[in-house]
Write an enzyme that holds these catalytic residues in place. Structure first.
Site, short mmCIF file in Angstrom:
data_model
loop_
_atom_site.label_atom_id
_atom_site.label_comp_id
_atom_site.label_asym_id
_atom_site.label_seq_id
_atom_site.Cartn_x
_atom_site.Cartn_y
_atom_site.Cartn_z
N ARG A 1 0.82 -1.21 0.00
CA ARG A 1 0.00 0.00 0.00
C ARG A 1 0.86 1.27 0.00
O ARG A 1 0.58 2.25 -0.69
CB ARG A 1 -0.92 -0.02 1.22
CG ARG A 1 -2.03 1.00 1.14
CD ARG A 1 -3.11 0.75 2.18
NE ARG A 1 -4.12 1.82 2.14
CZ ARG A 1 -5.09 1.87 1.26
NH1 ARG A 1 -5.20 0.94 0.34
NH2 ARG A 1 -5.95 2.87 1.29
N ASP B 1 -19.87 5.52 -3.95
CA ASP B 1 -20.27 4.73 -2.78
C ASP B 1 -21.68 5.14 -2.32
O ASP B 1 -22.50 4.30 -1.96
CB ASP B 1 -19.27 4.93 -1.64
CG ASP B 1 -17.84 4.73 -2.12
OD1 ASP B 1 -17.52 3.60 -2.53
OD2 ASP B 1 -17.06 5.69 -2.12
N HIS C 1 -12.43 6.56 0.85
CA HIS C 1 -13.00 5.77 -0.25
C HIS C 1 -12.19 4.47 -0.32
O HIS C 1 -11.30 4.31 -1.15
CB HIS C 1 -12.92 6.55 -1.56
CG HIS C 1 -13.25 5.70 -2.76
ND1 HIS C 1 -14.50 5.23 -3.01
CD2 HIS C 1 -12.47 5.20 -3.74
CE1 HIS C 1 -14.49 4.49 -4.10
NE2 HIS C 1 -13.26 4.45 -4.56
N1 NAD Z 1 -13.26 7.27 -6.39
C1 NAD Z 1 -13.98 6.33 -7.00
O1 NAD Z 1 -15.12 6.07 -6.64
C2 NAD Z 1 -13.42 5.56 -8.17
C3 NAD Z 1 -14.27 4.77 -8.96
C4 NAD Z 1 -13.75 4.08 -10.05
C5 NAD Z 1 -12.40 4.18 -10.37
N2 NAD Z 1 -11.60 4.94 -9.55
C6 NAD Z 1 -10.18 5.08 -9.85
O2 NAD Z 1 -10.04 5.85 -11.02
C7 NAD Z 1 -8.81 5.55 -11.63
C8 NAD Z 1 -9.01 5.29 -13.11
O3 NAD Z 1 -9.73 4.10 -13.30
P1 NAD Z 1 -9.84 3.45 -14.73
O4 NAD Z 1 -10.70 2.25 -14.60
O5 NAD Z 1 -10.19 4.49 -15.72
O6 NAD Z 1 -8.33 2.98 -14.96
P2 NAD Z 1 -7.62 2.73 -16.36
O7 NAD Z 1 -6.37 1.99 -16.01
O8 NAD Z 1 -8.55 2.22 -17.38
O9 NAD Z 1 -7.20 4.21 -16.82
C9 NAD Z 1 -6.27 4.98 -16.14
C10 NAD Z 1 -5.68 5.95 -17.13
O10 NAD Z 1 -4.82 6.83 -16.39
C11 NAD Z 1 -3.69 7.02 -17.19
N3 NAD Z 1 -2.58 7.54 -16.38
C12 NAD Z 1 -1.68 6.86 -15.63
N4 NAD Z 1 -0.79 7.70 -15.11
C13 NAD Z 1 -1.13 8.94 -15.53
C14 NAD Z 1 -0.59 10.22 -15.33
N5 NAD Z 1 0.53 10.41 -14.62
N6 NAD Z 1 -1.19 11.27 -15.92
C15 NAD Z 1 -2.29 11.11 -16.68
N7 NAD Z 1 -2.85 9.91 -16.91
C16 NAD Z 1 -2.28 8.85 -16.34
C17 NAD Z 1 -3.42 5.66 -17.81
O11 NAD Z 1 -2.57 5.74 -18.93
C18 NAD Z 1 -4.83 5.24 -18.19
O12 NAD Z 1 -5.20 5.70 -19.48
C19 NAD Z 1 -8.24 4.34 -10.87
O13 NAD Z 1 -7.31 4.82 -9.91
C20 NAD Z 1 -9.45 3.80 -10.16
O14 NAD Z 1 -9.10 3.09 -8.99
C21 NAD Z 1 -12.09 5.62 -8.49
#
Ligand code: NAD
Length: 335
Positions: A105, A166, A194
Site C-alpha cells: 500500500r 459509494d 474511499h
Molecule cells: N473514487 C472512485 O469512486 C473511483 C471509482 C472508479 C475508479 N476509480 C479510480 O479511477 C482511476 C481510473 O480508473 P480506470 O478504470 O479508468 O483505470 P484505467 O487503467 O482504465 O485508466 C487509467 C488511465 O490513467 C492514465 N494515467 C496513468 N498515469 C497517468 C498520469 N501520470 N497522468 C495522466 N494519466 C495517467 C493511464 O494511462 C490510463 O489511461 C483508478 O485509480 C481507479 O481506482 C475511483
C-alpha cells in the site's frame, strides 16, 4: 480540432486526466454533451494521459469529433500537464497508477504521490482563478491531499475527492431492499476513506422522508450486510466484469460536480471527501468523506449528525487509515 459552438457563452475549460482509460471513456462524452455543466455552457475538453496512451487518446478525440456535439468548442489531447491544466475551471483527476501484484500500500501511495504532487503544482501554475478539483484516481482521498498540499495558493474548499459512487451504491441497495424508487432515498452519507474502511451511514439516511431503519425494519441487515455490500461493491464488479467500475464511476463524477455546482436538494445532502476543518473530531486537513450541503456557490459539512458507539468505532477506524496513509506520504507533502 475546433468546432463552432451555437452558444454565445464563453466555453469553460474542463480537464480529464487519464482520459484514455476506462472511466475517462465513460466520462468525456457526457461532459462534451453538456451533462456536466448544463445545456447552455460550451466546453473545451482538455484530456491528459501519459505518452504511451496518446495514440488511444487521439482515437477518443476523433470519436468526440464524430459526435458533433454542439457544446464542444474544442478538444486538447496531451501528455503535458501544463498544457492540460491551462485556463481550466474544473480538473477531474482520474488517471492514477493502478496497484500491481505484490505492491505494498505504501508503494502505491508513493507512486501516486509522484503523479498528484506535480499535477497539483501544474494546476496551481496554469488553472483559471475559479478552478475546482475532483480527484477520482485511487487512493483518491490521499491523492487529493497530496495535490492540494502542492498547490497551497488554491483555497482548500476547492478540493474534493470522490465518495459519490459509494453513496449511489448505498442508495441503490436501500431502494432495492425497501422496494422504492432510488430517488426516494436521501441523506445517505459516506464517511471517511474511499476504501473498504468507509462508513456508509444508513442509520441517518431517509426513505420517502422517514428514517431508513424504520422503513427497512432490519437493523442487523443495515449494520451488517448492507455496509459490507457497499464497501465491497467495487471488488464484486471487478470479479464479474474483470474490469473495475467505469460507467458508474463516470456517472458519479457527473453527480458530484452537479451537486457542488448546482447545489444539493433542500433537506438532502451529498457525499464528498473534503478537507476536514475538525468537524466530528476528524483531524484538520485530512481529506475526509462527509455529508455536504451546497447552494451552488458555497458548501459546508453538515454538522450535528448523531452517531452511536458502533458508528463512532467505524469513524475511528477509517480516520486511522487515512492518518496512516498521510504518514506514508509525509515526504510528498510540503510544509
Ligand atoms: N473514487 C472512485 O469512486 C473511483 C471509482 C472508479 C475508479 N476509480 C479510480 O479511477 C482511476 C481510473 O480508473 P480506470 O478504470 O479508468 O483505470 P484505467 O487503467 O482504465 O485508466 C487509467 C488511465 O490513467 C492514465 N494515467 C496513468 N498515469 C497517468 C498520469 N501520470 N497522468 C495522466 N494519466 C495517467 C493511464 O494511462 C490510463 O489511461 C483508478 O485509480 C481507479 O481506482 C475511483
Amino acid at each position: 480540432m475546433a468546432q463552432t459552438s451555437g452558444s454565445q457563452r464563453p466555453p469553460v475549460h474542463v480537464t480529464v486526466t487519464g482520459a484514455a482509460g476506462q472511466v475517462g471513456y465513460g466520462l468525456v462524452f457526457r461532459i462534451a454533451s453538456g451533462q456536466l455543466l448544463g445545456p447552455d455552457t460550451p466546453v473545451v475538453l482538455r484530456m491528459l494521459d501519459i505518452e504511451p496512451a496518446l495514440p488511444a487518446l487521439e482515437g477518443v478525440a476523433m470519436e468526440l469529433e464524430d459526435c458533433a456535439f454542439p457544446l464542444l468548442a474544442d478538444t486538447v489531447a496531451t501528455a503535458d500537464a501544463n498544457v492540460a491544466f491551462d485556463g481550466v475551471s474544473w480538473a477531474l483527476l482520474v488517471g492514477a497508477m493502478p496497484r500491481k501484484e505484490g505492491m505494498e500500500r505504501g508503494d502505491l501511495l508513493t507512486a501516486n504521490g509522484g503523479i498528484f504532487g506535480p499535477q497539483g503544482r501544474a494546476i496551481a501554475a496554469r488553472a483559471a482563478s475559479d478552478i475546482r478539483i475532483l480527484v477520482v484516481g485511487n487512493p483518491c482521498n490521499t491523492n487529493c491531499l497530496i495535490a492540494r498540499a502542492n498547490a497551497p495558493d488554491i483555497p482548500s474548499e476547492r478540493w474534493f475527492a470522490m465518495t459519490r459512487l459509494d453513496e449511489n451504491r448505498a442508495r441503490a441497495q436501500l431502494a432495492r431492499r425497501a422496494g422504492v424508487p432510488v430517488a426516494q432515498v436521501t441523506n445517505m452519507a459516506i464517511w471517511g476513506n474511499h476504501s473498504a474502511t468507509q462508513y456508509p451511514d444508513a442509520i441517518n439516511a431517509r426513505i420517502a422522508g422517514r428514517p431508513a431503519p424504520e422503513v427497512i425494519g432490519d437493523d442487523a441487515w443495515l449494520r451488517g450486510e448492507f455496509i459490507s455490500t457497499v464497501q465491497k461493491r467495487g471488488a464484486a464488479i471487478i470479479a464479474a466484469r474483470k474490469l473495475s467500475s467505469a460507467g458508474s464511476a463516470a456517472a458519479a463524477v457527473i453527480d458530484s460536480v452537479r451537486s457542488i455546482d448546482g447545489g444539493t436538494a433542500p433537506g438532502d445532502w451529498t457525499s464528498l471527501a473534503v478537507p476536514s476543518r475538525g468537524e466530528y473530531g476528524v483531524p484538520e486537513g485530512l481529506q475526509f468523506g462527509f455529508p455536504v450541503v451546497s447552494d451552488g456557490a458555497t458548501w459546508h459539512v453538515v454538522e450535528g449528525i448523531e452517531h452511536d458507539a458502533e458508528a463512532n468505532d467505524r469513524l475511528r477506524v477509517t480516520t486511522e487509515e487515512l492518518l496512516q496513509e498521510q504518514s506514508l506520504v509525509r515526504e510528498l507533502i510540503p510544509v
